[in-house]
Design an enzyme around this catalytic site. Structure first.
Site, short mmCIF file in Angstrom:
data_model
loop_
_atom_site.label_atom_id
_atom_site.label_comp_id
_atom_site.label_asym_id
_atom_site.label_seq_id
_atom_site.Cartn_x
_atom_site.Cartn_y
_atom_site.Cartn_z
N TYR A 142 54.92 38.70 43.98
CA TYR A 142 53.64 39.28 43.56
C TYR A 142 53.87 40.22 42.39
O TYR A 142 54.73 41.09 42.43
CB TYR A 142 52.99 40.05 44.71
CG TYR A 142 51.64 40.61 44.34
CD1 TYR A 142 50.56 39.76 44.07
CD2 TYR A 142 51.43 41.99 44.22
CE1 TYR A 142 49.32 40.27 43.71
CE2 TYR A 142 50.19 42.50 43.86
CZ TYR A 142 49.13 41.63 43.61
OH TYR A 142 47.91 42.14 43.25
N ASP A 234 60.70 43.57 38.61
CA ASP A 234 59.42 44.20 38.92
C ASP A 234 59.68 45.21 40.05
O ASP A 234 59.73 44.85 41.22
CB ASP A 234 58.39 43.15 39.34
CG ASP A 234 57.02 43.78 39.61
OD1 ASP A 234 56.92 45.02 39.59
OD2 ASP A 234 56.07 43.02 39.84
N LYS A 263 52.99 52.51 41.08
CA LYS A 263 52.98 53.20 42.37
C LYS A 263 53.61 54.61 42.31
O LYS A 263 53.01 55.51 41.75
CB LYS A 263 53.60 52.30 43.43
CG LYS A 263 52.75 51.01 43.55
CD LYS A 263 52.98 50.12 44.70
CE LYS A 263 51.88 49.05 44.72
NZ LYS A 263 52.31 47.68 44.72
C1 LIG Z 1 51.57 46.65 43.64
C2 LIG Z 1 52.40 45.72 42.83
C3 LIG Z 1 51.97 45.24 41.58
C4 LIG Z 1 50.58 45.51 41.06
O1 LIG Z 1 50.35 46.85 40.81
P1 LIG Z 1 48.83 47.37 40.69
O2 LIG Z 1 48.96 48.81 40.36
O3 LIG Z 1 48.20 47.10 42.01
O4 LIG Z 1 48.20 46.58 39.61
C5 LIG Z 1 52.82 44.48 40.83
N1 LIG Z 1 54.06 44.17 41.29
C6 LIG Z 1 54.51 44.59 42.48
C7 LIG Z 1 55.89 44.25 42.92
C8 LIG Z 1 53.69 45.37 43.30
O5 LIG Z 1 54.14 45.76 44.50
#
Ligand SMILES: *Cc1c(COP(=O)(O)O)cnc(C)c1O
Length: 445
Positions: A142, A234, A263
Protein backbone atom coordinates in the site's frame (compact mmCIF):
# COMPACT_ATOMS: atom_id res chain seq x y z
CA UNK A 1 -22.05 0.29 26.18
CA UNK A 2 -24.33 3.04 25.01
CA UNK A 3 -23.67 4.34 21.47
CA UNK A 4 -26.67 6.66 20.97
CA UNK A 5 -24.66 9.82 20.25
CA UNK A 6 -22.36 8.06 17.79
CA UNK A 7 -25.33 6.49 16.07
CA UNK A 8 -27.07 9.79 15.60
CA UNK A 9 -23.86 11.54 14.49
CA UNK A 10 -23.33 8.83 11.90
CA UNK A 11 -26.90 9.28 10.73
CA UNK A 12 -26.16 12.97 10.12
CA UNK A 13 -22.79 12.19 8.55
CA UNK A 14 -24.33 9.80 6.03
CA UNK A 15 -26.37 12.69 4.61
CA UNK A 16 -23.39 14.91 3.91
CA UNK A 17 -20.28 12.71 3.60
CA UNK A 18 -19.88 9.64 1.34
CA UNK A 19 -20.17 6.59 3.59
CA UNK A 20 -20.31 9.02 6.50
CA UNK A 21 -16.52 9.27 6.75
CA UNK A 22 -13.49 11.04 5.27
CA UNK A 23 -11.31 7.94 4.99
CA UNK A 24 -12.81 4.60 4.06
CA UNK A 25 -11.28 2.43 6.81
CA UNK A 26 -13.12 4.47 9.44
CA UNK A 27 -16.56 3.21 8.41
CA UNK A 28 -16.69 0.35 10.90
CA UNK A 29 -19.81 -1.80 11.14
CA UNK A 30 -22.60 -1.19 11.90
CA UNK A 31 -21.47 2.39 12.49
CA UNK A 32 -18.25 3.90 13.86
CA UNK A 33 -17.96 5.49 17.27
CA UNK A 34 -17.29 9.21 17.04
CA UNK A 35 -14.35 10.35 19.11
CA UNK A 36 -14.81 13.18 21.53
CA UNK A 37 -11.25 13.35 22.85
CA UNK A 38 -8.00 11.53 23.38
CA UNK A 39 -6.59 10.74 26.79
CA UNK A 40 -3.04 9.33 26.94
CA UNK A 41 -3.29 5.84 25.47
CA UNK A 42 -7.08 6.00 25.35
CA UNK A 43 -9.85 7.67 23.36
CA UNK A 44 -13.23 8.74 24.70
CA UNK A 45 -16.23 8.59 22.38
CA UNK A 46 -19.23 10.89 22.03
CA UNK A 47 -21.22 8.74 24.49
CA UNK A 48 -18.47 8.88 27.11
CA UNK A 49 -17.17 5.33 26.53
CA UNK A 50 -13.43 5.01 27.02
CA UNK A 51 -11.30 2.70 24.87
CA UNK A 52 -7.73 1.55 25.14
CA UNK A 53 -6.48 2.83 21.79
CA UNK A 54 -4.20 0.69 19.62
CA UNK A 55 -5.20 2.44 16.39
CA UNK A 56 -3.26 5.60 17.26
CA UNK A 57 -4.55 7.50 14.26
CA UNK A 58 -3.47 4.55 12.04
CA UNK A 59 0.16 5.20 12.93
CA UNK A 60 1.08 8.85 13.43
CA UNK A 61 0.75 9.04 17.22
CA UNK A 62 4.01 7.75 18.68
CA UNK A 63 3.47 9.63 21.93
CA UNK A 64 -0.25 9.00 22.32
CA UNK A 65 -2.91 11.64 22.78
CA UNK A 66 -1.44 13.80 25.53
CA UNK A 67 1.46 15.52 23.86
CA UNK A 68 4.40 16.43 26.10
CA UNK A 69 4.61 20.08 27.05
CA UNK A 70 7.45 20.90 24.64
CA UNK A 71 5.42 19.52 21.73
CA UNK A 72 2.23 21.28 22.75
CA UNK A 73 3.83 24.64 23.29
CA UNK A 74 5.73 24.48 19.98
CA UNK A 75 2.45 23.75 18.16
CA UNK A 76 0.55 26.49 19.97
CA UNK A 77 3.24 29.06 19.44
CA UNK A 78 3.42 28.32 15.73
CA UNK A 79 -0.35 28.44 15.34
CA UNK A 80 -0.59 31.72 17.23
CA UNK A 81 2.09 33.37 15.07
CA UNK A 82 -0.04 32.91 11.97
CA UNK A 83 -0.46 29.41 10.62
CA UNK A 84 1.60 29.64 7.40
CA UNK A 85 3.24 32.16 5.08
CA UNK A 86 4.20 30.92 1.61
CA UNK A 87 7.82 31.69 2.49
CA UNK A 88 10.34 29.34 4.10
CA UNK A 89 10.72 29.06 7.87
CA UNK A 90 13.57 27.88 10.10
CA UNK A 91 11.58 24.98 11.52
CA UNK A 92 11.51 23.30 8.07
CA UNK A 93 15.31 23.39 7.95
CA UNK A 94 15.53 22.04 11.49
CA UNK A 95 13.28 19.07 10.76
CA UNK A 96 15.13 18.28 7.50
CA UNK A 97 18.43 18.44 9.43
CA UNK A 98 17.02 16.13 12.09
CA UNK A 99 15.94 13.57 9.48
CA UNK A 100 19.33 13.68 7.73
CA UNK A 101 21.16 13.28 11.02
CA UNK A 102 19.24 10.15 11.99
CA UNK A 103 18.16 8.31 8.85
CA UNK A 104 21.23 6.76 7.25
CA UNK A 105 20.30 7.11 3.56
CA UNK A 106 18.80 10.60 3.73
CA UNK A 107 20.82 13.66 2.78
CA UNK A 108 17.98 15.88 1.61
CA UNK A 109 14.24 16.00 2.20
CA UNK A 110 11.24 17.56 0.48
CA UNK A 111 8.23 17.86 2.79
CA UNK A 112 4.69 17.42 1.47
CA UNK A 113 1.27 16.96 3.05
CA UNK A 114 0.45 13.25 3.04
CA UNK A 115 2.00 9.86 2.56
CA UNK A 116 0.13 9.62 -0.72
CA UNK A 117 1.67 12.84 -1.97
CA UNK A 118 5.08 11.54 -0.92
CA UNK A 119 4.80 8.30 -2.89
CA UNK A 120 3.31 10.10 -5.93
CA UNK A 121 6.25 12.51 -5.92
CA UNK A 122 8.80 9.75 -5.28
CA UNK A 123 7.57 7.76 -8.28
CA UNK A 124 7.65 10.89 -10.48
CA UNK A 125 11.16 11.63 -9.22
CA UNK A 126 12.39 8.10 -9.95
CA UNK A 127 10.91 8.26 -13.45
CA UNK A 128 12.38 11.71 -14.05
CA UNK A 129 15.79 10.73 -12.72
CA UNK A 130 16.13 7.49 -14.67
CA UNK A 131 14.22 8.49 -17.79
CA UNK A 132 12.30 5.19 -17.49
CA UNK A 133 8.59 4.66 -16.99
CA UNK A 134 7.97 1.33 -15.30
CA UNK A 135 7.86 0.76 -11.58
CA UNK A 136 7.72 -2.48 -9.62
CA UNK A 137 5.50 -2.71 -6.54
CA UNK A 138 4.56 -5.55 -4.22
CA UNK A 139 1.18 -7.23 -4.74
CA UNK A 140 -1.07 -5.89 -1.96
CA UNK A 141 1.52 -3.35 -0.89
CA UNK A 142 0.00 0.00 0.00
CA UNK A 143 1.35 3.38 -1.01
CA UNK A 144 -1.69 5.58 -0.54
CA UNK A 145 -4.38 6.64 -2.94
CA UNK A 146 -2.20 7.09 -6.03
CA UNK A 147 -2.93 6.08 -9.64
CA UNK A 148 0.37 4.27 -10.30
CA UNK A 149 0.16 1.92 -7.33
CA UNK A 150 -3.56 1.18 -7.14
CA UNK A 151 -3.12 -1.86 -9.33
CA UNK A 152 -4.01 -5.53 -9.16
CA UNK A 153 -2.74 -8.51 -11.08
CA UNK A 154 0.56 -10.30 -11.47
CA UNK A 155 3.83 -9.40 -13.14
CA UNK A 156 3.12 -7.28 -16.20
CA UNK A 157 -0.52 -8.42 -16.38
CA UNK A 158 -1.89 -5.62 -14.22
CA UNK A 159 -4.99 -3.44 -14.20
CA UNK A 160 -6.24 -0.58 -12.03
CA UNK A 161 -7.75 -1.70 -8.73
CA UNK A 162 -10.24 1.17 -8.67
CA UNK A 163 -12.65 2.63 -11.19
CA UNK A 164 -11.54 6.04 -12.38
CA UNK A 165 -7.93 5.13 -13.10
CA UNK A 166 -7.00 4.88 -16.79
CA UNK A 167 -5.57 1.44 -17.60
CA UNK A 168 -2.52 3.18 -19.05
CA UNK A 169 -1.33 3.80 -15.48
CA UNK A 170 -1.32 0.08 -14.72
CA UNK A 171 0.58 -0.64 -17.94
CA UNK A 172 3.60 0.98 -16.35
CA UNK A 173 3.27 -0.83 -13.02
CA UNK A 174 4.60 -4.35 -12.57
CA UNK A 175 3.87 -6.40 -9.47
CA UNK A 176 5.69 -9.13 -7.60
CA UNK A 177 4.70 -10.88 -4.38
CA UNK A 178 6.48 -9.50 -1.29
CA UNK A 179 9.25 -11.89 -0.21
CA UNK A 180 9.47 -13.59 -3.62
CA UNK A 181 13.07 -13.21 -4.76
CA UNK A 182 12.59 -15.35 -7.86
CA UNK A 183 9.73 -13.13 -9.06
CA UNK A 184 11.92 -10.05 -8.57
CA UNK A 185 14.69 -11.58 -10.68
CA UNK A 186 12.32 -12.62 -13.41
CA UNK A 187 10.56 -9.25 -13.70
CA UNK A 188 13.98 -7.60 -14.05
CA UNK A 189 15.13 -10.17 -16.58
CA UNK A 190 12.20 -9.28 -18.77
CA UNK A 191 11.83 -5.53 -18.16
CA UNK A 192 15.06 -4.46 -16.46
CA UNK A 193 15.96 -1.72 -18.93
CA UNK A 194 12.56 -0.05 -18.54
CA UNK A 195 12.26 -0.13 -14.76
CA UNK A 196 12.72 3.19 -12.99
CA UNK A 197 12.28 1.89 -9.46
CA UNK A 198 11.14 -0.78 -7.07
CA UNK A 199 8.80 0.65 -4.46
CA UNK A 200 8.19 -1.37 -1.31
CA UNK A 201 7.34 -1.07 2.34
CA UNK A 202 10.23 -2.56 4.36
CA UNK A 203 7.62 -4.47 6.39
CA UNK A 204 4.11 -4.80 5.00
CA UNK A 205 2.04 -2.77 7.43
CA UNK A 206 -1.22 -2.31 5.58
CA UNK A 207 -1.87 -5.91 4.52
CA UNK A 208 -1.30 -7.72 7.77
CA UNK A 209 2.09 -7.21 9.20
CA UNK A 210 4.49 -9.23 7.09
CA UNK A 211 8.16 -9.35 7.98
CA UNK A 212 10.70 -9.69 5.16
CA UNK A 213 12.34 -13.09 4.74
CA UNK A 214 16.08 -13.16 5.07
CA UNK A 215 17.80 -11.64 2.06
CA UNK A 216 14.69 -10.16 0.44
CA UNK A 217 15.70 -6.52 0.82
CA UNK A 218 19.27 -7.37 -0.18
CA UNK A 219 17.91 -8.93 -3.35
CA UNK A 220 15.94 -5.76 -4.12
CA UNK A 221 19.01 -3.63 -3.45
CA UNK A 222 21.30 -5.77 -5.64
CA UNK A 223 18.91 -6.20 -8.54
CA UNK A 224 17.98 -2.51 -8.74
CA UNK A 225 21.64 -1.49 -8.61
CA UNK A 226 22.56 -3.98 -11.29
CA UNK A 227 19.86 -2.66 -13.65
CA UNK A 228 20.27 1.06 -12.98
CA UNK A 229 16.89 1.28 -11.21
CA UNK A 230 16.22 3.01 -7.89
CA UNK A 231 15.10 1.37 -4.67
CA UNK A 232 12.36 3.32 -2.90
CA UNK A 233 11.51 2.38 0.67
CA UNK A 234 8.02 3.49 1.62
CA UNK A 235 8.57 4.14 5.32
CA UNK A 236 5.34 6.08 5.82
CA UNK A 237 4.30 3.57 8.49
CA UNK A 238 7.69 2.20 9.64
CA UNK A 239 9.53 5.53 9.65
CA UNK A 240 10.44 6.63 13.19
CA UNK A 241 8.57 3.59 14.51
CA UNK A 242 10.49 0.46 13.48
CA UNK A 243 14.21 0.79 14.19
CA UNK A 244 13.62 3.96 16.22
CA UNK A 245 15.08 7.15 14.75
CA UNK A 246 17.09 5.16 12.17
CA UNK A 247 13.82 3.79 10.78
CA UNK A 248 13.39 0.31 9.27
CA UNK A 249 16.24 0.86 6.81
CA UNK A 250 18.58 1.28 9.78
CA UNK A 251 17.20 -1.82 11.46
CA UNK A 252 17.61 -3.92 8.31
CA UNK A 253 20.84 -2.16 7.27
CA UNK A 254 19.60 -1.37 3.75
CA UNK A 255 20.53 1.78 1.88
CA UNK A 256 17.57 2.80 -0.32
CA UNK A 257 17.93 5.58 -2.90
CA UNK A 258 14.69 7.29 -1.94
CA UNK A 259 12.60 7.03 1.22
CA UNK A 260 9.04 8.22 1.67
CA UNK A 261 7.85 9.28 5.09
CA UNK A 262 4.53 10.36 6.58
CA UNK A 263 2.56 9.70 9.75
CA UNK A 264 4.95 10.10 12.74
CA UNK A 265 7.21 12.69 11.08
CA UNK A 266 4.34 15.21 11.29
CA UNK A 267 3.64 14.62 14.97
CA UNK A 268 -0.09 14.05 14.35
CA UNK A 269 -0.60 16.69 11.64
CA UNK A 270 -0.96 16.09 7.87
CA UNK A 271 2.48 15.28 6.45
CA UNK A 272 4.57 13.41 3.96
CA UNK A 273 8.21 13.61 2.94
CA UNK A 274 10.55 12.36 0.26
CA UNK A 275 14.13 11.92 1.40
CA UNK A 276 17.24 10.46 -0.12
CA UNK A 277 20.56 11.05 -1.75
CA UNK A 278 21.14 14.70 -2.62
CA UNK A 279 21.92 13.90 -6.23
CA UNK A 280 18.45 12.40 -6.64
CA UNK A 281 16.32 14.64 -4.41
CA UNK A 282 17.86 17.70 -6.09
CA UNK A 283 16.08 16.71 -9.29
CA UNK A 284 12.94 18.22 -7.74
CA UNK A 285 12.09 21.76 -8.84
CA UNK A 286 13.42 24.38 -8.36
CA UNK A 287 16.86 22.70 -8.03
CA UNK A 288 16.05 20.32 -10.88
CA UNK A 289 13.35 19.74 -13.47
CA UNK A 290 10.96 17.23 -11.87
CA UNK A 291 7.93 19.31 -10.94
CA UNK A 292 6.96 19.25 -7.28
CA UNK A 293 5.13 21.97 -5.40
CA UNK A 294 2.54 22.54 -2.66
CA UNK A 295 0.81 25.43 -0.93
CA UNK A 296 0.90 23.74 2.46
CA UNK A 297 4.19 21.84 2.08
CA UNK A 298 6.50 22.26 5.05
CA UNK A 299 3.63 23.76 7.05
CA UNK A 300 5.16 25.41 10.14
CA UNK A 301 2.66 23.90 12.60
CA UNK A 302 3.25 20.41 11.22
CA UNK A 303 7.02 20.88 11.12
CA UNK A 304 7.04 22.05 14.74
CA UNK A 305 4.88 19.11 15.85
CA UNK A 306 7.09 16.63 13.98
CA UNK A 307 10.36 18.14 15.14
CA UNK A 308 9.40 18.35 18.82
CA UNK A 309 7.90 14.84 18.77
CA UNK A 310 11.11 13.39 17.36
CA UNK A 311 13.30 15.47 19.67
CA UNK A 312 11.26 14.21 22.59
CA UNK A 313 11.77 10.64 21.39
CA UNK A 314 15.51 11.28 21.02
CA UNK A 315 15.80 12.71 24.53
CA UNK A 316 13.64 10.15 26.36
CA UNK A 317 13.41 6.36 26.32
CA UNK A 318 10.32 6.37 24.10
CA UNK A 319 11.45 3.59 21.75
CA UNK A 320 12.65 1.40 24.64
CA UNK A 321 9.29 1.82 26.30
CA UNK A 322 7.04 1.13 23.30
CA UNK A 323 9.21 -1.71 22.00
CA UNK A 324 9.36 -3.41 25.39
CA UNK A 325 5.58 -3.23 25.72
CA UNK A 326 5.29 -4.48 22.13
CA UNK A 327 7.45 -7.47 22.96
CA UNK A 328 5.37 -8.20 26.08
CA UNK A 329 2.11 -7.93 24.22
CA UNK A 330 3.21 -10.11 21.30
CA UNK A 331 4.70 -12.70 23.67
CA UNK A 332 1.43 -12.79 25.65
CA UNK A 333 -0.56 -13.09 22.45
CA UNK A 334 1.67 -15.95 21.29
CA UNK A 335 0.81 -17.86 24.48
CA UNK A 336 -2.91 -17.18 24.15
CA UNK A 337 -2.91 -18.18 20.49
CA UNK A 338 -1.00 -21.39 21.30
CA UNK A 339 -3.76 -22.25 23.76
CA UNK A 340 -6.87 -21.09 22.00
CA UNK A 341 -6.22 -20.82 18.27
CA UNK A 342 -2.89 -22.45 17.37
CA UNK A 343 -3.51 -21.88 13.67
CA UNK A 344 -3.32 -18.09 14.10
CA UNK A 345 -0.14 -16.09 13.56
CA UNK A 346 1.14 -13.36 15.86
CA UNK A 347 2.88 -10.75 13.73
CA UNK A 348 4.75 -7.53 14.36
CA UNK A 349 7.96 -6.01 15.57
CA UNK A 350 8.97 -2.99 17.68
CA UNK A 351 5.68 -1.26 18.56
CA UNK A 352 3.57 -2.87 15.78
CA UNK A 353 1.38 -5.92 16.39
CA UNK A 354 -1.44 -7.95 14.91
CA UNK A 355 -2.91 -11.43 15.25
CA UNK A 356 -3.49 -12.80 11.76
CA UNK A 357 -6.33 -15.29 11.58
CA UNK A 358 -4.41 -17.78 9.44
CA UNK A 359 -6.24 -21.02 8.78
CA UNK A 360 -3.46 -23.54 9.29
CA UNK A 361 -0.53 -24.08 11.60
CA UNK A 362 1.98 -26.78 12.50
CA UNK A 363 1.17 -29.56 14.96
CA UNK A 364 4.23 -28.82 17.00
CA UNK A 365 4.74 -25.30 18.26
CA UNK A 366 8.03 -25.63 20.05
CA UNK A 367 10.69 -23.34 18.72
CA UNK A 368 8.47 -20.83 16.96
CA UNK A 369 8.95 -17.06 17.24
CA UNK A 370 8.02 -15.96 20.74
CA UNK A 371 6.99 -12.38 20.09
CA UNK A 372 5.90 -11.96 16.51
CA UNK A 373 6.74 -13.76 13.28
CA UNK A 374 10.28 -13.03 12.07
CA UNK A 375 10.17 -15.44 9.10
CA UNK A 376 12.85 -17.72 10.53
CA UNK A 377 13.32 -20.64 8.12
CA UNK A 378 13.94 -23.04 11.02
CA UNK A 379 10.65 -22.11 12.72
CA UNK A 380 8.00 -24.86 12.59
CA UNK A 381 5.49 -22.21 11.50
CA UNK A 382 7.64 -20.98 8.63
CA UNK A 383 5.60 -22.61 5.86
CA UNK A 384 2.36 -21.35 7.41
CA UNK A 385 3.24 -17.75 8.24
CA UNK A 386 2.00 -15.30 5.60
CA UNK A 387 4.84 -14.29 3.29
CA UNK A 388 2.93 -11.67 1.31
CA UNK A 389 -0.36 -9.81 1.01
CA UNK A 390 -2.19 -12.59 -0.85
CA UNK A 391 -1.43 -14.97 2.00
CA UNK A 392 -2.96 -12.48 4.41
CA UNK A 393 -5.99 -12.21 2.12
CA UNK A 394 -6.59 -15.95 2.60
CA UNK A 395 -7.09 -15.52 6.36
CA UNK A 396 -10.40 -15.48 8.22
CA UNK A 397 -11.09 -11.84 7.52
CA UNK A 398 -14.84 -12.07 8.04
CA UNK A 399 -14.43 -13.62 11.47
CA UNK A 400 -11.91 -10.93 12.36
CA UNK A 401 -14.11 -8.09 11.28
CA UNK A 402 -17.58 -9.29 12.27
CA UNK A 403 -16.96 -11.26 15.45
CA UNK A 404 -13.57 -10.49 16.89
CA UNK A 405 -13.32 -6.72 16.36
CA UNK A 406 -16.76 -5.92 17.86
CA UNK A 407 -16.04 -8.25 20.80
CA UNK A 408 -12.84 -6.33 21.52
CA UNK A 409 -14.62 -3.02 21.15
CA UNK A 410 -17.28 -4.05 23.65
CA UNK A 411 -14.47 -4.80 26.09
CA UNK A 412 -13.14 -1.28 25.59
CA UNK A 413 -10.27 -2.11 23.25
CA UNK A 414 -9.99 -0.13 20.03
CA UNK A 415 -8.22 -2.09 17.27
CA UNK A 416 -7.89 -1.34 13.56
CA UNK A 417 -11.20 -2.44 12.15
CA UNK A 418 -10.11 -5.12 9.73
CA UNK A 419 -7.64 -7.94 9.39
CA UNK A 420 -5.19 -5.87 7.36
CA UNK A 421 -4.01 -2.70 9.08
CA UNK A 422 -1.33 -2.73 11.72
CA UNK A 423 -1.92 -1.75 15.34
CA UNK A 424 0.40 0.36 17.44
CA UNK A 425 1.63 0.88 20.96
CA UNK A 426 2.31 4.44 22.05
CA UNK A 427 4.44 5.99 24.74
CA UNK A 428 1.41 6.60 26.96
CA UNK A 429 0.57 2.88 27.18
CA UNK A 430 1.49 1.04 30.37
CA UNK A 431 2.07 -2.54 31.48
CA UNK A 432 -1.43 -2.54 32.95
CA UNK A 433 -2.78 -1.63 29.53
CA UNK A 434 -0.95 -4.61 28.05
CA UNK A 435 -2.42 -6.91 30.73
CA UNK A 436 -5.87 -5.54 30.05
CA UNK A 437 -5.46 -6.07 26.33
CA UNK A 438 -4.27 -9.65 26.83
CA UNK A 439 -7.29 -10.43 29.04
CA UNK A 440 -9.55 -9.07 26.33
CA UNK A 441 -7.86 -11.16 23.61
CA UNK A 442 -8.21 -14.22 25.82
CA UNK A 443 -11.92 -13.54 26.08
CA UNK A 444 -12.53 -12.66 22.43
CA UNK A 445 -10.31 -15.08 20.48
C1 LIG B 1 -0.47 5.44 5.37
C2 LIG B 1 0.43 5.02 4.26
C3 LIG B 1 0.49 5.72 3.04
C4 LIG B 1 -0.47 6.85 2.72
O1 LIG B 1 -0.31 7.94 3.55
P1 LIG B 1 -1.51 9.01 3.65
O2 LIG B 1 -0.97 10.06 4.56
O3 LIG B 1 -2.68 8.27 4.21
O4 LIG B 1 -1.76 9.50 2.28
C5 LIG B 1 1.42 5.35 2.11
N1 LIG B 1 2.26 4.32 2.34
C6 LIG B 1 2.24 3.61 3.48
C7 LIG B 1 3.21 2.50 3.69
C8 LIG B 1 1.31 3.93 4.47
O5 LIG B 1 1.27 3.20 5.60
Amino acid sequence: MNHEQSRSLYDRALSVMPGGVNSSVRATRPYPFFVDSGDGGHVVDADGNKYLDFVMGYGPLLLGHDLPKQVQSAIQQRASEGPMYGAPTEVEVELAEFVSRHVPSVEMTRFVNSGTEATVSAVRLARGYTGREKIVVMQCGYHGAQESTLVEGKGDDTSPSSPGIPSSFAEHTLTVPFNDKAAVHSVFEEHGDDIAAVLTEPILGNYGIVHPVEGFHETLRDVTEEHGALLIFDEVITGFRVGGLKCAQGKFDIDPDITTFGKIVGGGFPVGAIGGKAEIIEQFTPAGDVFQSGTFSGHPVTMAAGLETLRYAAEHDVYDHVNTLGEQLRAGLTDIVADQAPEYTVAGTDSMFKVLFTREGPDDQTGHCEAGCKQRPDCPRYEYCPKNGSDVKQTETERWERLFWPAMKEQGIFLTANQFESQFICNAHTEEDIEKALDAYKEAL
